[in-house]
Design a protein around this motif. Structure first.
Motif, PDB file in Angstrom:
ATOM      1  N   ASP A 261      24.357  -6.270   2.639  1.00 36.98           N
ATOM      2  CA  ASP A 261      25.122  -7.116   3.551  1.00 36.98           C
ATOM      3  C   ASP A 261      26.429  -7.378   2.821  1.00 36.98           C
ATOM      4  O   ASP A 261      26.499  -8.206   1.917  1.00 36.98           O
ATOM      5  N   TYR A 262      27.443  -6.631   3.181  1.00 37.04           N
ATOM      6  CA  TYR A 262      28.682  -6.659   2.406  1.00 37.04           C
ATOM      7  C   TYR A 262      29.395  -8.003   2.512  1.00 37.04           C
ATOM      8  O   TYR A 262      29.258  -8.719   3.508  1.00 37.04           O
ATOM      9  N   GLY A 263      30.183  -8.305   1.470  1.00 35.48           N
ATOM     10  CA  GLY A 263      30.733  -9.635   1.281  1.00 35.48           C
ATOM     11  C   GLY A 263      31.863 -10.009   2.192  1.00 35.48           C
ATOM     12  O   GLY A 263      32.881 -10.534   1.725  1.00 35.48           O
ATOM     13  N   SER A 271      20.419 -12.543   3.533  1.00 34.37           N
ATOM     14  CA  SER A 271      20.074 -11.155   3.851  1.00 34.37           C
ATOM     15  C   SER A 271      19.228 -10.490   2.779  1.00 34.37           C
ATOM     16  O   SER A 271      18.324  -9.709   3.077  1.00 34.37           O
ATOM     17  N   PHE A 272      19.511 -10.797   1.526  1.00 38.96           N
ATOM     18  CA  PHE A 272      18.903 -10.053   0.437  1.00 38.96           C
ATOM     19  C   PHE A 272      17.435 -10.427   0.245  1.00 38.96           C
ATOM     20  O   PHE A 272      16.571  -9.554   0.143  1.00 38.96           O
ATOM     21  N   VAL A 273      17.142 -11.707   0.212  1.00 35.37           N
ATOM     22  CA  VAL A 273      15.744 -12.115   0.089  1.00 35.37           C
ATOM     23  C   VAL A 273      14.993 -11.831   1.383  1.00 35.37           C
ATOM     24  O   VAL A 273      13.809 -11.463   1.371  1.00 35.37           O
ATOM     25  N   TRP A 321      18.827 -11.971  -8.025  1.00 36.12           N
ATOM     26  CA  TRP A 321      18.257 -10.679  -8.382  1.00 36.12           C
ATOM     27  C   TRP A 321      16.893 -10.808  -9.057  1.00 36.12           C
ATOM     28  O   TRP A 321      15.955 -10.077  -8.736  1.00 36.12           O
ATOM     29  N   GLY A 322      16.768 -11.732 -10.001  1.00 38.06           N
ATOM     30  CA  GLY A 322      15.487 -11.899 -10.683  1.00 38.06           C
ATOM     31  C   GLY A 322      14.392 -12.323  -9.726  1.00 38.06           C
ATOM     32  O   GLY A 322      13.257 -11.826  -9.797  1.00 38.06           O
ATOM     33  N   PHE A 323      14.718 -13.234  -8.823  1.00 38.67           N
ATOM     34  CA  PHE A 323      13.742 -13.674  -7.823  1.00 38.67           C
ATOM     35  C   PHE A 323      13.335 -12.508  -6.934  1.00 38.67           C
ATOM     36  O   PHE A 323      12.147 -12.269  -6.692  1.00 38.67           O
ATOM     37  N   MET A 324      14.323 -11.745  -6.449  1.00 39.41           N
ATOM     38  CA  MET A 324      14.051 -10.610  -5.570  1.00 39.41           C
ATOM     39  C   MET A 324      13.166  -9.572  -6.259  1.00 39.41           C
ATOM     40  O   MET A 324      12.200  -9.063  -5.671  1.00 39.41           O
TER      41      MET A 324
END
Length: 655
Positions: A261-263, A271-273, A321-324
């Motif tokens: 999902d671009y900035g 979007s990422f999680v 990132w670490g959570f994902m």
């Protein structure tokens, strides 16, 4: 530089030879440091034959690039040869392309003269409604034959290329390609060992000039309702989950090889999680985020986002990132125990309704979803808990499915309108469907009389309600899951998406997440509650794992890692109206300016503790910036967070 239309390498023999030559030189090259060729190197996990290639891609770009015209003429010639092989001559082709006295073959077209035109379209497989004007720009008959030609061409190309790679000694799984949208395109890529797809949200228009990116109006994913998104933004640009899940096929591993999902929207962290959580629910096998770094040179700053294609310094990605990674790699979100398959007959491959994404915009948010192709006859014999026919044509026989959802976008059994069938749906309802009823529901079947009236303009709310009603009637999903007051709740009960209120939540025994517009009290865990003054916030919590334990339940932990931030990006981006991309569609221009920022959490964190709690503010490398220790009063500790500490990470310890 001559641009490349991605369908031509599937046809032109010189291009095919060059691809094979490149593959041989690349895969058989011996790395002087390891002494291994890449085909023998255990560090190579998979081989993908082509990037975003398909014989069914559109060719409109040829109009602006006359250098490509000879390649297009070759494809048209091959298509005409295909028509001659199938129909023998113009007279028989004209007869096949005639319906109700109207012939879709133009007077100046003759396959013997290579003058029958191809189907032209955009970057994806173009859509086509089987009920459209028979003699329009693209007749359903012309489209059907071109899809048959295209998917056959895809399968021939990929089978031969795969055999060539295996003859070189490639030992790992081999995939075909990875930008797949329509049913014929998916079926044309199934000869790979696994399936792939690419999917983007807020993707800018290419090419990009400098640091200004042009796009449609950027959307906030947490408030995009998948049930109505196609009503507003069209056939292809739906959601990350929908676009990806189209090519997920029963019996094959699946991975997303590019996604982002671009900035271009300042609040995009959801979007990422969200993608990670639904990938777990749907039991996907891999996700590759595009792209860490676009520059070949180490010349891009840490404190400015110059290129939205990069994620190396994007807080929306890196602060989660670490959570994902933990959630996906350790399976902290449960996969669905309800197996749903969308069933395609071979006739369904001959068209692609404008609103074909309907099932993919509902099912993967609630259950696992795969595509299934009925290759022998019309009867589905799979073992899914629920089979939903694609219903592009009135063909699929779901009588042996455990449970079935049945409808038909077309009254005919084929694209050429030779075999109308008004009995399939009445048979599915055992003749019990009342004449004025929209649906019929019994212990096994949900039959919908008119899917085009119910969902044909891209609003799938009513269809989702009927599907939800059926799944609960059949006890496939619990009553408090599915579609509940506008929320999409996974069958596992762990994921809740509420686009009307811009909220996305994940609650599992091992991790918790909240993103969007804050509620008065955000409950991350029975012992961790957040009150946020931010109008948008993303929060994650998971136990601080001990080295010997891969998974720890939140309830068993007394140390946690927490992330919290709101909007992020550059603090001085310039947003302006751009040119018209198409009649009535004005683009938005976003120029990357300013310095990197991330909104910190403002509010309070309330902890249930017996004696005391310690909250440490961490920098991006995990170093302690500051620390607050408080004794418990009446079984709780309240940490006030004015947002003045430059930290989005916390280490919480409670006693």
């Amino acid at each position: 530089m001559v641009p490349c239309i991605k369908c031509f390498p599937m046809f032109n023999q010189r291009l095919i030879d060059l691809q094979r030559d490149y593959a041989k030189k690349f895969l058989c090259h011996v790395n002087p440091y390891t002494g291994l060729a890449y085909k023998d190197d255990p560090a190579v996990a998979v081989v993908q034959m082509n990037n975003e290639d398909s014989a069914i891609k559109g060719i409109d770009e040829v109009d602006q690039n006359p250098q490509l015209l000879p390649y297009m003429e070759e494809v048209q010639r091959r298509f005409n040869y295909f028509l001659l092989m199938k129909y023998d001559n113009r007279e028989k082709l004209a007869r096949a392309w005639t319906s109700d006295g109207v012939c879709a073959l133009r007077e100046d077209e003759d396959p013997a003269k290579n003058t029958v035109k191809m189907v032209r379209g955009s970057f994806y497989q173009p859509t086509n409604n089987a009920w459209d004007d028979w003699a329009g720009d693209v007749s359903p008959a012309r489209y059907a034959d071109y899809m048959e030609f295209g998917l056959w061409s895809n399968r021939r190309f990929y089978r031969e290329y795969k055999n060539y790679l295996l003859s070189l000694g490639v030992k790992v799984p081999i995939a075909a390609s990875n930008l797949i949208a329509g049913a014929a395109d998916v079926y044309g890529h199934i000869d790979g060992d696994f399936m792939e797809n690419n999917t983007y949200f807020n993707h800018p228009i290419l090419p990009v000039y400098g640091r200004t990116f042009m796009t449609g109006r950027p959307s906030e994913s947490v408030s995009v309702n998948p049930l109505t998104v196609q009503k507003y933004i069209g056939q292809m640009a739906t959601t990350l989950l929908s676009l990806g899940s189209v090519s997920c096929v029963e019996g094959k591993p699946f991975m997303i090889t590019e996604w982002n999902d671009y900035g271009l929207h300042p609040f995009r962290s959801t979007s990422f999680v969200q993608m990670i959580a639904y990938a777990c629910l749907n039991d996907w096998d891999g996700l590759i985020l595009y792209n860490h770094h676009t520059s070949d040179k180490d010349n891009q700053p840490d404190d400015e986002i110059h290129d939205v294609f990069d994620c190396y310094n994007d807080p929306a990605v890196m602060c989660q990132w670490g959570f994902m990674a933990n959630v996906f790699l350790k399976g902290l979100v449960a996969k669905s125990n309800v197996k749903v398959e969308q069933v395609f007959s071979m006739e369904d491959l001959e068209t692609l309704p404008n609103w074909y994404a309907m099932v993919n915009l509902i099912a993967p948010y609630i259950t696992g979803l795969r595509a299934a192709f009925v290759e022998n006859g019309h009867k589905y014999r799979g073992d899914a808990d629920l089979a939903i026919n694609a219903g592009y044509f009135n063909t699929a026989d779901l009588s042996e499915a455990k449970h079935a959802v049945q409808f038909a976008w077309s009254k005919d059994r084929d694209a050429f309108r030779r075999f109308p069938d008004d009995q399939r749906l009445p048979k599915a309802s055992k003749g019990c469907m009342e004449e004025d009823a929209k649906i019929y529901l019994d212990e096994k079947n949900l039959v919908i009389r008119d899917i085009r009236q119910m969902a044909g303009m891209g609003d799938y709310t009513e269809f989702a309600e009927k599907l939800d009603q059926a799944m609960k009637c059949w006890k496939l999903i619990p009553e408090d899951t599915g579609l509940v007051d506008g929320k999409l709740i996974s069958a596992t009960g762990e994921i809740c998406f509420d686009p009307a209120y811009a909220r996305f939540e994940v609650h599992t025994p091992y991790a918790a997440y909240f993103s969007g517009a804050p509620e008065e009290n955000i409950v991350l865990d029975d012992r961790i509650l957040v009150k946020a003054c931010n109008d948008r916030i993303s929060l994650s919590v998971m136990p601080l794992y001990q080295e010997e334990r891969d998974k720890m339940k939140l309830a068993d932990a007394n140390e946690f890692v927490i992330s919290a931030f709101g909007r992020c990006g550059n603090d001085d981006n310039v947003i302006s109206d751009g040119p018209e991309y198409a009649p009535g569609i004005t683009m938005t221009c976003i120029t990357m300016n300013g310095k990197l920022y991330a909104e910190t959490l403002e509010g309070s964190m309330i902890i249930k503790a017996q004696n005391k709690a310690v909250l440490e503010f961490l920098d991006t490398e995990g170093n302690v910036i500051s620390s607050v220790e408080k004794a418990a009063k009446n079984g709780q500790v309240v940490f006030d967070l004015p947002g003045n500490v430059a930290s989005v990470f916390y280490h919480l310890w409670m006693d």
